[in-house]
Enzyme design. Structure first.
Site, mmCIF file in Angstrom:
data_model
loop_
_atom_site.group_PDB
_atom_site.id
_atom_site.type_symbol
_atom_site.label_atom_id
_atom_site.label_comp_id
_atom_site.label_asym_id
_atom_site.label_seq_id
_atom_site.Cartn_x
_atom_site.Cartn_y
_atom_site.Cartn_z
ATOM 1 N N SER A 134 -4.149 -19.930 -10.358
ATOM 2 C CA SER A 134 -4.652 -19.059 -9.005
ATOM 3 C C SER A 134 -5.029 -20.204 -8.222
ATOM 4 O O SER A 134 -5.793 -19.846 -7.045
ATOM 5 C CB SER A 134 -5.604 -18.165 -9.378
ATOM 6 N N ASN A 176 -15.158 -15.600 -17.177
ATOM 7 C CA ASN A 176 -15.060 -14.330 -16.829
ATOM 8 C C ASN A 176 -16.375 -13.964 -16.055
ATOM 9 O O ASN A 176 -16.154 -13.225 -15.098
ATOM 10 C CB ASN A 176 -14.936 -13.224 -18.133
ATOM 11 N N THR A 231 -5.702 16.857 23.393
ATOM 12 C CA THR A 231 -5.292 17.571 21.858
ATOM 13 C C THR A 231 -3.951 17.729 22.023
ATOM 14 O O THR A 231 -3.164 18.022 22.815
ATOM 15 C CB THR A 231 -6.267 18.763 21.649
ATOM 16 N N HIS A 232 -3.240 17.302 20.778
ATOM 17 C CA HIS A 232 -2.002 17.365 20.559
ATOM 18 C C HIS A 232 -1.255 16.478 21.678
ATOM 19 O O HIS A 232 0.043 16.608 22.098
ATOM 20 C CB HIS A 232 -1.277 18.795 20.837
ATOM 21 N N SER A 282 8.007 -11.033 28.364
ATOM 22 C CA SER A 282 9.105 -10.705 27.557
ATOM 23 C C SER A 282 10.090 -12.032 27.906
ATOM 24 O O SER A 282 10.170 -12.484 28.867
ATOM 25 C CB SER A 282 9.957 -9.581 27.826
ATOM 26 N N LYS A 292 7.835 -7.567 32.359
ATOM 27 C CA LYS A 292 6.969 -6.683 31.098
ATOM 28 C C LYS A 292 5.704 -7.561 31.056
ATOM 29 O O LYS A 292 5.608 -8.789 31.156
ATOM 30 C CB LYS A 292 8.000 -7.255 29.769
ATOM 31 N N GLU A 315 -0.710 -3.936 19.342
ATOM 32 C CA GLU A 315 0.338 -3.588 18.356
ATOM 33 C C GLU A 315 0.291 -4.371 16.996
ATOM 34 O O GLU A 315 0.584 -3.739 16.144
ATOM 35 C CB GLU A 315 1.711 -3.869 19.010
ATOM 36 N N TYR A 370 -12.035 -8.330 -19.700
ATOM 37 C CA TYR A 370 -11.173 -9.296 -18.727
ATOM 38 C C TYR A 370 -9.724 -9.080 -19.072
ATOM 39 O O TYR A 370 -9.278 -9.118 -20.284
ATOM 40 C CB TYR A 370 -11.702 -10.610 -18.748
ATOM 41 N N GLN A 412 -6.844 -11.393 -12.084
ATOM 42 C CA GLN A 412 -6.550 -12.507 -11.256
ATOM 43 C C GLN A 412 -5.889 -12.362 -9.781
ATOM 44 O O GLN A 412 -6.052 -12.907 -8.842
ATOM 45 C CB GLN A 412 -5.604 -13.720 -11.773
ATOM 46 N N LYS A 420 -7.616 -11.433 -5.763
ATOM 47 C CA LYS A 420 -8.244 -12.288 -4.713
ATOM 48 C C LYS A 420 -7.404 -12.228 -3.612
ATOM 49 O O LYS A 420 -8.015 -12.170 -2.534
ATOM 50 C CB LYS A 420 -8.166 -13.517 -5.275
HETATM 51 N N1 ARG Z 1 -8.450 -17.521 -12.509
HETATM 52 C C1 ARG Z 1 -9.195 -16.500 -13.391
HETATM 53 C C2 ARG Z 1 -9.011 -15.144 -12.437
HETATM 54 O O1 ARG Z 1 -9.012 -15.519 -11.386
HETATM 55 C C3 ARG Z 1 -10.521 -16.809 -13.749
HETATM 56 C C4 ARG Z 1 -10.742 -16.143 -14.956
HETATM 57 C C5 ARG Z 1 -10.160 -16.430 -16.246
HETATM 58 N N2 ARG Z 1 -10.580 -15.892 -17.317
HETATM 59 C C6 ARG Z 1 -9.699 -15.849 -18.568
HETATM 60 N N3 ARG Z 1 -10.217 -15.548 -19.420
HETATM 61 N N4 ARG Z 1 -8.234 -16.144 -18.510
HETATM 62 O O2 ARG Z 1 -9.190 -14.199 -13.065
#
Ligand code: ARG
Length: 456
Positions: free
Chosen positions: A23, A110, A155-156, A277, A283, A290, A317, A322, A325
């Protein structure tokens, strides 16, 4: 490169598998928070007598140097080390030697990753709230200049009743106010520390979770270690609040696109927020509006994505998490960018007051006034509605508007009509008189703007 869990393994993973599991490509965004969390953890370990003060000082000094390097983009990251946590720990140990290995005492990645994300969102949500306020100020500013600018209300998407343009703009102010409340409320849950929950079960070391929580600026700690490492509700809340905000922005985008069209000509956007454009010289396209309307899709996508990732995950966990993110980072970037563009776009737009006002003169949006006129003279509203409906039909057949009918034509329909109906039919008066609480009447709109100003 030896894995941090090398002890248990005999074989080594292949590079392409490591790449897939890594990651670091995106969680390097958390470098700052990761280091901050580690500094607090190291301080706590010494304070609780789990490591010595000199070890802790050593670790913290190393981390501070890494922090500086991270700020200057001087840290090298490796996918072999999977994520930001292992990369930082590796650099620390390279820098200060085996003492670096003591940092991870009484901690797991974790609780570490959860802590990083709480810290990250805490800052980002604060900044987003400020950007909302800035945009709200822009709306107030435009509204103040347009209290008596009359436009058709719809409205509408059919002309309904004339309204003040300020009233229309202020409707968005209040949506944003709710968005802000949602973000602010979510901060209560973002501001809880998962640190010290360990992998899932807590730890046998005599740690002090409140100490780290306080040092990191959290307002409290998670009560249950399993929940602490498994919870991603705070990200879901962020994504859902952001989805609602984007939906609001997208509605305004749609209106801005309509208003700036040749058909409406209610506003003209400044050159900065439009494009031309490559083929059609005439334009001027409302690209930014948009694009924000389009970007709403990716924010909804991130919400749906994370809900789906979490659905059915057993405690605690799982590596699936992962995947929490990228959508979060992308949403932060999208929301901040969209709000900044909006502030600029609305601040610089040219409101074509005459066009707006001109359009209400040539429509039937004053029909309700006429029905209200009769109702005020005691005609049951349903009957008044019927009478005015007939008058509208009469106009359509004659090819004119209500103000064009003569007083005789009115009186032949109902004897209660008198000359003052023409006053009532004037759209300006129609707006001015709508002074029920929260209505579009000028004095109500002004009062609304005053209330809004107190809030920002
Ligand atoms: N890179 C992991 C994540 O984003 C970190 C936590 C990893 N923990 C594990 N037990 N493998 O979730």
């Amino acid at each position: 490169m030896k894995k941090l869990w090398g002890g248990r393994f005999t074989g080594s993973a292949e590079d392409w598998v490591d790449e897939f599991g890594a990651s670091i490509g995106f969680d390097q965004e958390l470098a700052q928070q990761d280091i901050e969390g580690s500094i607090a953890h190291a301080a706590m370990l010494a304070k609780c007598g789990i490591i010595t003060s000199s070890e802790s000082d050593n670790i913290i000094q190393g981390l501070k140097m890494l922090e500086q390097k991270a700020k200057n983009n001087e840290l090298e990251y490796s996918a072999k080390l999977e994520d930001i946590h292992l990369n930082i720990e590796h650099h620390l140990t390279e820098m200060i030697g085996p003492t670096g290995g003591k940092l991870h005492t009484a901690r797991s990645r974790n609780d570490q990753v959860a802590t990083d994300m709480h810290l990250y969102l805490k800052t980002q949500v604060g900044e987003i709230i400020d950007l909302i306020t800035e945009f709200q100020n822009t709306l107030i500013c435009q509204a103040e200049q347009n209290v008596e600018t009359i436009m058709p209300g719809y409205t509408h998407l059919q002309r309904a009743q004339p309204i003040s343009f300020a009233h229309h703009l202020m409707a968005y102010f209040w949506m944003l106010e709710r968005d802000k409340h949602r973000y602010t409320d979510s901060l209560k849950r973002i501001s809880l520390s998962p640190l010290g929950a360990g992998a899932l079960a807590g730890t046998t070391f005599p740690i002090d979770r409140n100490f780290t929580a306080e040092m990191l600026g959290f307002e409290g700690i998670y009560e249950n270690s399993l929940d602490a490492v498994s919870d991603r509700d705070f990200i879901l809340e962020f994504l859902s609040g952001s989805s609602i905000l984007m939906m609001h922005l997208s509605r305004l985008c749609e209106e801005i696109i309509l208003w700036s069209s040749q058909e409406f000509q209610f506003i003209e956007l400044s050159d900065t927020f439009t494009t031309g454009s490559s083929i059609m010289p005439q334009k001027k396209n409302p690209d930014m509006a948009e694009l924000i309307r389009g970007k709403t899709g990716r924010v909804y996508g991130s919400l749906m994505g994370l809900l789906t990732v979490l659905k059915g995950l057993p405690l605690a966990y799982n590596k699936d998490m992962q995947e929490d993110k990228e959508g979060m980072f992308d949403t932060v970037k999208t929301i901040k960018g969209s709000l900044k563009i909006f502030s600029g776009m609305v601040k610089t737009m040219n409101v074509k007051k005459e066009k707006m006002e001109g359009s209400v003169k040539n429509d039937f949006s004053n029909a309700t006034e006429l029905a209200d006129y009769l109702a005020a003279k005691g005609v049951p509203f349903r009957e008044a509605h019927e009478i005015v409906g007939k008058l509208v039909l009469d106009c359509i057949q004659k090819g004119c508007y209500l103000a064009d009918l003569s007083i005789e034509e009115y009186q032949s329909m109902n004897s209660l009509f008198e000359k003052d109906i023409y006053e009532a039919l004037n759209p300006y008066n129609a707006v001015e008189r709508r002074n029920s609480a929260g209505g579009t009447g000028f004095s109500e709109v002004k009062a609304q703007i005053d209330k809004a100003k107190e809030l920002v």
